[in-house]
Design a protein around this motif. Sequence first.
Motif, short mmCIF file in Angstrom:
data_model
loop_
_atom_site.label_atom_id
_atom_site.label_comp_id
_atom_site.label_asym_id
_atom_site.label_seq_id
_atom_site.Cartn_x
_atom_site.Cartn_y
_atom_site.Cartn_z
N UNK A 102 0.84 -1.20 0.00
CA UNK A 102 0.00 0.00 0.00
C UNK A 102 0.87 1.25 0.00
N UNK A 103 1.86 1.31 0.89
CA UNK A 103 2.72 2.49 0.99
C UNK A 103 3.51 2.72 -0.30
N UNK A 104 4.02 1.66 -0.88
CA UNK A 104 4.80 1.78 -2.11
C UNK A 104 3.93 2.32 -3.24
N UNK A 105 2.73 1.79 -3.39
CA UNK A 105 1.83 2.26 -4.45
C UNK A 105 1.41 3.71 -4.21
N UNK A 106 1.09 4.04 -2.96
CA UNK A 106 0.67 5.40 -2.62
C UNK A 106 1.79 6.39 -2.88
N UNK A 107 2.99 6.04 -2.44
CA UNK A 107 4.15 6.91 -2.63
C UNK A 107 4.47 7.06 -4.12
N UNK A 108 4.45 5.96 -4.85
CA UNK A 108 4.75 6.01 -6.29
C UNK A 108 3.75 6.91 -7.01
N UNK A 109 2.48 6.82 -6.64
CA UNK A 109 1.46 7.67 -7.27
C UNK A 109 1.67 9.14 -6.90
N UNK A 110 2.03 9.41 -5.65
CA UNK A 110 2.28 10.79 -5.22
C UNK A 110 3.48 11.38 -5.97
N UNK A 111 4.52 10.59 -6.15
CA UNK A 111 5.70 11.05 -6.90
C UNK A 111 5.33 11.32 -8.35
N UNK A 112 4.53 10.42 -8.92
CA UNK A 112 4.12 10.60 -10.31
C UNK A 112 3.33 11.90 -10.47
N UNK A 113 2.43 12.17 -9.55
CA UNK A 113 1.63 13.40 -9.62
C UNK A 113 2.49 14.64 -9.38
N UNK A 114 3.43 14.54 -8.45
CA UNK A 114 4.26 15.70 -8.13
C UNK A 114 5.23 16.04 -9.27
N UNK A 115 5.63 15.05 -10.03
CA UNK A 115 6.61 15.30 -11.09
C UNK A 115 5.97 15.42 -12.47
N UNK A 116 4.66 15.26 -12.54
CA UNK A 116 3.97 15.38 -13.83
C UNK A 116 4.05 16.82 -14.31
N UNK A 117 4.37 16.97 -15.58
CA UNK A 117 4.43 18.31 -16.17
C UNK A 117 3.00 18.77 -16.47
N UNK A 118 2.71 20.02 -16.15
CA UNK A 118 1.38 20.53 -16.49
C UNK A 118 1.22 20.58 -18.01
N UNK A 119 0.05 20.26 -18.46
CA UNK A 119 -0.19 20.28 -19.91
C UNK A 119 -0.48 21.72 -20.35
N UNK A 120 0.01 22.04 -21.51
CA UNK A 120 -0.21 23.40 -22.07
C UNK A 120 -1.64 23.48 -22.58
N UNK A 121 -2.28 24.61 -22.34
CA UNK A 121 -3.65 24.76 -22.84
C UNK A 121 -3.72 25.74 -23.96
#
Length: 121
Positions: A102-121
């Motif tokens: 659970x912790x690994x999946x939660x942390x991995x998802x948080x890292x993915x969201x934190x490092x995701x580049x915002x999409x240009x609109x």
Amino acid sequence: MVLNVKIFSQDNPGRANGHIFNVGNPNNEVTVRQLVEMMTEVYAKVSGEPPLEAPIVDVSSKEFYGEGYDDKRIPDMTIINKQLGWNPKTSLWDLLESTLTYQHRTYAEAIKQATAKPTAS
């Protein structure tokens, strides 16, 4: 494990009120070193990464905490068994595996969201 106890106590409020329950599994007693080794092995399995090659340093409880420290952590299940008829069923390995997964999946998802580049609109 705690959730099971909560459900048992809600189903039996007369037998649970006024009691403090020691929740654990007496069959899960391990040394701190064994716990470190087990967590390392479980995390390697969960993450798919090889275990770190860092050495484990043994420090006695007397050296770390001082004189008189009791290093035993075996829960006494007498009261909870008598009052609620509850006994633990989860092994330490299974508990660590589900928690670290659970912790690994939660942390991995948080890292993915934190490092995701915002999409240009």
